[in-house]
Design a protein around this motif. Structure first.
Motif, short mmCIF file in Angstrom:
data_model
loop_
_atom_site.label_atom_id
_atom_site.label_comp_id
_atom_site.label_asym_id
_atom_site.label_seq_id
_atom_site.Cartn_x
_atom_site.Cartn_y
_atom_site.Cartn_z
N SER A 40 0.79 -1.22 0.00
CA SER A 40 0.00 0.00 0.00
C SER A 40 0.83 1.28 0.00
O SER A 40 0.31 2.33 -0.34
CB SER A 40 -0.93 0.01 1.23
N VAL A 41 2.09 1.20 0.36
CA VAL A 41 2.87 2.44 0.51
C VAL A 41 4.19 2.38 -0.24
O VAL A 41 4.38 3.05 -1.25
CB VAL A 41 3.13 2.73 2.01
N LEU A 42 5.11 1.58 0.23
CA LEU A 42 6.48 1.64 -0.25
C LEU A 42 6.64 1.13 -1.67
O LEU A 42 7.29 1.76 -2.52
CB LEU A 42 7.38 0.84 0.70
N LEU A 43 6.06 -0.02 -1.97
CA LEU A 43 6.29 -0.66 -3.26
C LEU A 43 5.68 0.10 -4.44
O LEU A 43 6.33 0.23 -5.49
CB LEU A 43 5.78 -2.09 -3.22
N PRO A 44 4.44 0.61 -4.35
CA PRO A 44 3.88 1.32 -5.51
C PRO A 44 4.73 2.49 -5.99
O PRO A 44 4.91 2.69 -7.19
CB PRO A 44 2.52 1.80 -5.00
N GLN A 45 5.28 3.25 -5.04
CA GLN A 45 6.11 4.40 -5.42
C GLN A 45 7.38 3.93 -6.13
O GLN A 45 7.79 4.50 -7.16
CB GLN A 45 6.48 5.19 -4.17
N ALA A 46 8.02 2.87 -5.60
CA ALA A 46 9.24 2.37 -6.22
C ALA A 46 8.96 1.81 -7.61
O ALA A 46 9.75 2.00 -8.54
CB ALA A 46 9.88 1.30 -5.32
N LEU A 47 7.86 1.10 -7.76
CA LEU A 47 7.51 0.52 -9.06
C LEU A 47 7.24 1.61 -10.10
O LEU A 47 7.66 1.49 -11.26
CB LEU A 47 6.28 -0.39 -8.93
N ALA A 48 6.56 2.67 -9.68
CA ALA A 48 6.28 3.76 -10.62
C ALA A 48 7.58 4.40 -11.10
O ALA A 48 7.74 4.70 -12.29
CB ALA A 48 5.38 4.80 -9.95
N ARG A 49 8.52 4.60 -10.21
CA ARG A 49 9.80 5.19 -10.59
C ARG A 49 10.62 4.22 -11.45
O ARG A 49 11.32 4.65 -12.38
CB ARG A 49 10.58 5.58 -9.34
N PHE A 50 10.54 2.94 -11.13
CA PHE A 50 11.28 1.94 -11.89
C PHE A 50 10.80 1.92 -13.34
O PHE A 50 11.60 1.81 -14.27
CB PHE A 50 11.11 0.56 -11.25
N ARG A 51 9.48 2.04 -13.53
CA ARG A 51 8.93 2.02 -14.89
C ARG A 51 9.38 3.22 -15.72
O ARG A 51 9.45 3.15 -16.94
CB ARG A 51 7.40 1.96 -14.83
N GLN A 52 9.69 4.32 -15.06
CA GLN A 52 10.22 5.47 -15.79
C GLN A 52 11.62 5.19 -16.33
O GLN A 52 12.03 5.74 -17.35
CB GLN A 52 10.26 6.70 -14.87
N ARG A 53 12.35 4.30 -15.66
CA ARG A 53 13.71 3.95 -16.09
C ARG A 53 13.72 2.77 -17.05
O ARG A 53 14.47 2.75 -18.02
CB ARG A 53 14.56 3.61 -14.87
N ARG A 54 12.93 1.77 -16.74
CA ARG A 54 12.90 0.54 -17.54
C ARG A 54 11.43 0.24 -17.86
O ARG A 54 10.72 -0.35 -17.03
CB ARG A 54 13.56 -0.62 -16.79
N ALA A 55 11.04 0.62 -19.05
CA ALA A 55 9.61 0.60 -19.39
C ALA A 55 9.08 -0.79 -19.71
O ALA A 55 7.87 -1.01 -19.66
CB ALA A 55 9.35 1.53 -20.57
N THR A 56 9.95 -1.73 -20.06
CA THR A 56 9.45 -3.01 -20.56
C THR A 56 9.91 -4.22 -19.76
O THR A 56 9.41 -5.32 -19.99
CB THR A 56 9.87 -3.22 -22.03
N LEU A 57 10.85 -4.07 -18.85
CA LEU A 57 11.34 -5.24 -18.12
C LEU A 57 10.22 -5.86 -17.30
O LEU A 57 9.53 -5.17 -16.54
CB LEU A 57 12.48 -4.84 -17.17
N PRO A 58 10.00 -7.17 -17.43
CA PRO A 58 8.91 -7.82 -16.67
C PRO A 58 9.13 -7.70 -15.16
O PRO A 58 10.23 -7.99 -14.66
CB PRO A 58 8.98 -9.28 -17.13
N VAL A 59 8.10 -7.28 -14.47
CA VAL A 59 8.11 -7.21 -13.01
C VAL A 59 6.85 -7.90 -12.52
O VAL A 59 5.75 -7.61 -12.99
CB VAL A 59 8.14 -5.76 -12.49
N ARG A 60 7.01 -8.82 -11.58
CA ARG A 60 5.85 -9.53 -11.02
C ARG A 60 5.87 -9.36 -9.52
O ARG A 60 6.88 -9.60 -8.87
CB ARG A 60 5.89 -11.00 -11.40
N VAL A 61 4.74 -8.95 -8.97
CA VAL A 61 4.59 -8.80 -7.52
C VAL A 61 3.67 -9.92 -7.04
O VAL A 61 2.55 -10.08 -7.54
CB VAL A 61 4.00 -7.43 -7.15
N ILE A 62 4.15 -10.70 -6.09
CA ILE A 62 3.37 -11.79 -5.53
C ILE A 62 2.95 -11.42 -4.13
O ILE A 62 3.78 -11.20 -3.25
CB ILE A 62 4.19 -13.10 -5.52
N ASP A 63 1.64 -11.30 -3.90
CA ASP A 63 1.12 -11.06 -2.57
C ASP A 63 0.91 -12.40 -1.88
O ASP A 63 0.49 -13.37 -2.51
CB ASP A 63 -0.22 -10.33 -2.63
#
Length: 394
Positions: free
Chosen positions: A195-218
């Motif tokens: 809810s807090v830390l990961l969404p912000q990091a993922l949004a910034r990561f996508r600005q750097r690497r737009a296509t690299l597959p990222v999977r989040v497992i809850d």
């Protein structure tokens, strides 16, 4: 591609160690042209030269050093477990056979293993049987309930999973030399991070690497930890355990988090100051599940005051579910302070004024011991570390 021919990788490491095709061919008792052909195929898969050829011998290029490091780590894991079963496996086991073994250990059934791999049942059965023949010992106990892996077989299957994960990271390392992206990132996420830390990091990561597959497992902690140790998850983020749950993982604290006691906006208790455990013991509560650090803090809050736990407790680890319950009934909630911060800042929940002096719980990253991230994975970790400062501004 890199992981498909273990024999080629062994020959590559032999040439790297001996600086000679001739010596490598003598070591493995095969022809020099066969070694040269194996190196050619690997270099084609790797996207470029792995060696600088000189009169003095074969010397690793930067690309070759990247592959050699990963391959050495992979075989270090594999060979230790193979040797415990039979040294012959180090010479004969193939990636296809080990993949069949991994799937059979996981499913305890040849048919289910074949479905998982997209192969026929006879193909998987034959691959496992070949391993058993070379081992000269059964790897599974056959029972009416399925195939039960022996302990050495379980250890080999886990080592093979980690070895394949290491070689998958080699693919990503090699792609970096050509400015390409390969591989991906798998993150095991506990509630706070979602809810807090990961969404912000993922949004910034996508600005750097737009296509690299990222999977989040809850998932629950124990489930994510098992996936991490098998190499299916690269890193976990969330509440750390004290002590660490097992010796083959490493924990990195990022910050300390407290508890927040919350209610629906406008709740009568939200207007009262300095609430004590005695004011809250007869209320209906929504709290994280038993065994989690947040739940332990909730229980200590009442225990420190010498009060029994409230009799009405509903377990829910999701802040979204907790919020909806609080809005629909006369419930109070207890959850991570940082996790609740976004809900409170948006006016979706009110924080109660509670008298409590509970120690904070560490939030951070959990890795496999000795894990070396790829460049992209390292970027994600840096963004998560940098994002800690943003939490203080919520």
């Amino acid at each position: 591609m890199i992981a498909r021919n273990l024999r080629h990788l062994r020959l590559f490491l032999a040439v790297a160690d001996l600086a000679s095709v001739t010596r490598a061919s003598d070591l493995y008792n095969i022809s020099q042209p066969a070694v040269t052909q194996a190196l050619g195929k690997l270099e084609s898969q790797a996207g470029g030269a792995l060696f600088t050829r000189t009169r003095q011998g074969f010397f690793l290029t930067g690309r070759g050093e990247a592959l050699a490091g990963r391959a050495s780590r992979a075989f270090e894991r594999l060979d230790r477990e193979m040797a415990a079963i039979s040294p012959r496996l180090q010479l004969t086991a193939t990636a296809a056979q080990l993949s069949a073994l991994i799937a059979t250990v996981a499913t305890e059934n040849f048919t289910l293993a074949a479905r998982r791999l997209g192969l026929s049942q006879p193909t998987v059965h034959r691959a496992v049987s070949q391993l058993e023949q070379e081992a000269e010992a059964p790897l599974f106990q056959r029972s009416a309930h399925g195939l039960i892996a022996t302990r050495p077989c379980q250890d080999l299957a886990r080592a093979a999973q980690l070895a394949f994960a290491e070689l998958a990271q080699a693919e990503a390392d090699l792609a970096e030399f050509d400015g390409r992206e390969a591989g991906g990132i798998v993150i095991g996420s506990l509630p706070l991070a979602r809810s807090v830390l990961l969404p912000q990091a993922l949004a910034r990561f996508r600005q750097r690497r737009a296509t690299l597959p990222v999977r989040v497992i809850d998932g629950l902690y124990d489930e994510l930890l098992a996936g991490l140790r098998r190499g299916e998850i690269d890193v976990m983020i969330g509440a750390l355990r004290n002590p660490a749950p097992i010796g083959d993982v490493v924990q990195e604290p990022l910050f300390e988090d407290g508890l927040a006691f919350v209610a629906a906006p406008g709740h009568p208790l939200a207007r009262r100051a300095r609430l004590r455990p005695a004011d809250l013991g007869d209320r209906a509560w929504v709290v994280p599940r038993a065994g989690t650090p947040a739940r332990e803090g909730f229980e200590r809050f009442f225990g420190a005051a010498g009060q029994p736990l409230p009799p009405s407790i509903l377990e829910a680890g999701s802040i979204l579910l907790m919020r909806e319950l609080l809005l629909r009934g006369d419930f109070l909630g207890c959850i991570s302070a940082h996790q609740a911060a976004a809900e409170i800042s948006r006016g979706l929940l009110d924080r109660l004024d509670i008298e409590e002096n509970l120690p904070g719980r560490p939030i951070g990253l959990t890795f496999r011991e000795g894990w070396i991230p790829t460049a992209a994975q390292a970027e994600m970790l840096d963004l998560l570390r940098q994002g800690v400062a943003d939490l203080d501004r919520l």
